[in-house]
Structures are given as structure tokens and as C-alpha cells.
Write an enzyme that holds these catalytic residues in place. Sequence first.
Site, PDB file in Angstrom:
ATOM      1  N   ASN A   7     -15.113   1.798   3.638  1.00  0.00           N
ATOM      2  CA  ASN A   7     -14.011   1.641   2.684  1.00  0.00           C
ATOM      3  C   ASN A   7     -14.482   2.224   1.349  1.00  0.00           C
ATOM      4  OD1 ASN A   7     -12.056   0.807   0.936  1.00  0.00           O
ATOM      5  ND2 ASN A   7     -12.087  -1.345   1.566  1.00  0.00           N
ATOM      6  N   ARG A  91     -11.041   3.429   6.008  1.00  0.00           N
ATOM      7  CA  ARG A  91      -9.814   2.896   5.406  1.00  0.00           C
ATOM      8  C   ARG A  91      -9.241   3.971   4.482  1.00  0.00           C
ATOM      9  NH1 ARG A  91      -9.161  -0.489   0.108  1.00  0.00           N
ATOM     10  NH2 ARG A  91      -6.959  -0.970   0.273  1.00  0.00           N
ATOM     11  N   HIS A 180      -1.771  -2.852   1.653  1.00  0.00           N
ATOM     12  CA  HIS A 180      -2.402  -3.990   2.349  1.00  0.00           C
ATOM     13  C   HIS A 180      -1.894  -4.103   3.785  1.00  0.00           C
ATOM     14  CE1 HIS A 180      -2.641  -6.195  -1.813  1.00  0.00           C
ATOM     15  NE2 HIS A 180      -3.801  -5.610  -1.555  1.00  0.00           N
ATOM     16  N   ARG A 241      -2.374  -6.423 -12.719  1.00  0.00           N
ATOM     17  CA  ARG A 241      -1.182  -5.561 -12.640  1.00  0.00           C
ATOM     18  C   ARG A 241       0.068  -6.379 -12.950  1.00  0.00           C
ATOM     19  NH1 ARG A 241      -2.881  -3.801  -6.977  1.00  0.00           N
ATOM     20  NH2 ARG A 241      -4.482  -2.237  -7.352  1.00  0.00           N
ATOM     21  N   GLU A 385      -9.775  -7.272   7.165  1.00  0.00           N
ATOM     22  CA  GLU A 385      -9.318  -5.886   7.258  1.00  0.00           C
ATOM     23  C   GLU A 385     -10.338  -5.010   7.989  1.00  0.00           C
ATOM     24  OE1 GLU A 385      -8.291  -6.355   2.960  1.00  0.00           O
ATOM     25  OE2 GLU A 385      -6.799  -4.822   3.439  1.00  0.00           O
TER      26      GLU A 385
END
Length: 401
Positions: A7, A91, A180, A241, A385
Site C-alpha cells: 500500500n 492497493r 474505501h 476533511r 483491507e
Amino acid sequence: MKVLVINCGSSSLKFQLIDAESEQLIAKGLCERIGIEGSRISFTATGKDKITRETPMPDHKTAINLVLAALTDKEHGVVKSLDEINAVGHRIVHGGENFTKSVIIDEDVIKAIEEVSDLAPLHNPANLIGIRACQELMPKVPMVAVFDTAFHQTMPEEAYLYGLPYEYYAKYKIRRYGFHGTSHSYVSKRCAEIMGKDYNDCKIIVCHLGNGASISAVKDGKCMDTSMGLTPLEGLIMGTRCGSIDPSVIELVEQKTQMTTKQVMNILNKESGVYGLSDDISSDFRDLEDGYFAKVPGAVRAIDTFCYHVMKYIGSYVAVMNGVDAICFTAGVGENSPIVRKLVLDRLGYLGLTLDEEANEVHGKEKMISTEDSKVKAYVIPTNEELAIARDTYALCKNLK
Ligand code: AMP
């Protein structure tokens, strides 16, 4: 079969080596500050202590070289040679509309990832550097791209289109994509398994609440809607965010502060969310929870506003699916914050959902947190993940000659 999961971020690289058949983690680690002074690699072989070493990492290729050296290290390593690594799963943040599922990487795939790089300018180029570096160092090993956006490609047009001139979509592919996806897919599947229901015949809402946060509505195994959009900025209020806001805010802030659009966008990405709402206390829910219980106004404001928005999305996704069987909480906050889960679920009594207060005290473990007689179930399901990436990589590579 041993699968290396990579990743690659702009200045970091997370990795895990997983035995794909037994799904056991063999080793994991992190390269930080790639291209920046003070870079370091940490490495943990399962069952052993974490080793951290500061070492120069001018680029991602050096980082991957160090990862491979750590995995094969005579003293602390976990494999004798690189030949024992049978496949690599990467990823990839943005697959645009090109990818609806994971694929084996070839030159066409690399080109297609490059083509959508303007949709994720911070992430896709870093992901590509990771692929190229691995290809150079392990030229014979098959590699798979697993996309954050792929699971959401089943969203219907009415869910993914913005109310903009249609030509922006037709010409520039400006639409909602969602992120996601690997996590939403993994958790919703696991939820159906736990409930003993057919994945293709149930309605699940997944709340992935971490530093980045998104919610999805998964009906009959397909994503019907999700809260992130063209970029991960849309949707819920997150760590830093802002989530969904009126676009006019940008123009007004520019006028009032003389900042450029780029500067304002930076604030919306890095200084807003619960961090901004708390008046700069923290973006970390551990700090905010401490403040919440001590009744510090900024922390109370941040957590209450965050939970209100989670509750509002859940309500809208119940409408999207015309019902819901289960609501799942995952990622750093979702797995570890009883107060966030309580503030959200206590407002969903109208659905026939009753929280089991004692079960809700769980941290980071799979557990049903609604009462036995609750009509709608609620669960904490830790996401994984990396394992989902390893599973896809294994499925695509196990029969390769
Ligand atoms: P993630 O992005 O999924 O790694 O989630 C990271 C975030 O999870 C952190 O920034 C914290 O806000 C939150 N978090 C992690 N551990 C806890 C905890 N024990 N209690 C509350 N929040 C936590």
C-alpha cells in the site's frame, strides 16, 4: 502461496506478507518519510518484537528494496529467498470507471491507471511507482491491482451523478466514485456471514469511521450508494476533511481571507473536520473523547456534529435500500469508540434498533452490539483491507502457470 500486499502512499509504504491459504499474517511493516529526511522502516514478524531502523530512502524503489531485504534478512526475516513470494497485491486508490474488480497487472492496466491519475493526483502516481519498483525487483512475480473505487462501481447513475452540466460527466468523467471500497466489501460480506444470511439477499449499511470516513449502502451484495465522491473530500465530516459543504463556501473564504483556491482546498482537506470544529484541539478521537467527557466545548461540538452526520447518512441509506438488516461499524473510530456508536445508534430507535450498552463497550473486536431482540442488528466488525487484497490476489493468481 505467500502474497505480499503493498500500500504505497506519497511518502509512506505499508506492507504485509500473508499466507493466502491459511490467511495468517507472516510479517508486516511500514516505511515512513520516503523522500524526506529521517526516513525509517519498521518490521514485525508475527510473534516477534517490532524492529525499527532509520535509513535513507530517497525513493519508493529504495523503500521496496528495503522491504524485500527485511523479509529475507538472515536473522529477523521470514522467508529464505524472494522465490518464496508468489504474488504481489497492490492497493490502488482510483480506478475511475475502468475497473469494476481487481485485475492482474499488465501494461494496459498500468496505462489505464495512469489515465485516471488526474482524479487522484496524490495517490495514483505513488501507487504506480510502487508497481514499477516491484516489477523491476521481482520481474517474474504476478501482480494484482485492487482498487478502492471498484466496489462502488455498481452504484446506479442517479446515485453517482452530480447535478452539474451532463457534459462534465461525459467529457471529463466528473461523477461520484467512492473510496474505501475494499473495506466496505470486506465488512459487508463478513456481516452477512455473521448474520447467517445470503450476501445477495440482505441490506447492510457499513460505517467506515477512521481518520478518513465513509458510509455505504450495500443491497444484495451490491453497493447502491456511498458518501465519498469524486475525491475522498465529500460526505461525512472526517478527522481533518470537511466532508460535504456548499461549494460557495470556497469563494466566500477566498474573498474574506485573500487565500488562493489551492490554499482553501488545503484547509478543507487538512484543517477542517473534527479538528477544525474542535477549534484545533485534535483530529484524533481519543483526545476528543477525553474532552467530550470533561465537557470541553470544542470536543463536545466536534463529536456531536460528527455523530449527527453519521446518523443522517444512515437514515438516508435506509431510504435508498427501502430498509436495513444491519448497521456495521469499522475502522479506527468505528471499532474503538463506544460513545460515537452510542450517539449514533441511540437515535435510530424508530428503525427498531436497540443498543446493547454492555456489548457496545467492545474495542477492536467482532461483536453484535444490538440486543438479541433488536429488529435491526448492529455490529462492530474490524476491517482488514490487507487480507481482502491478499484474497483477491490469491484468487487471480493461484491458477497461473
Ligand atoms: P484509521 O484511519 O482507521 O486508522 O483510524 C484512525 C483514527 O481512529 C485515529 O485518528 C483515532 O481518531 C481513532 N482511534 C483509534 N483508536 C481509538 C480509540 N481507542 N478510541 C477512539 N478513537 C480511536
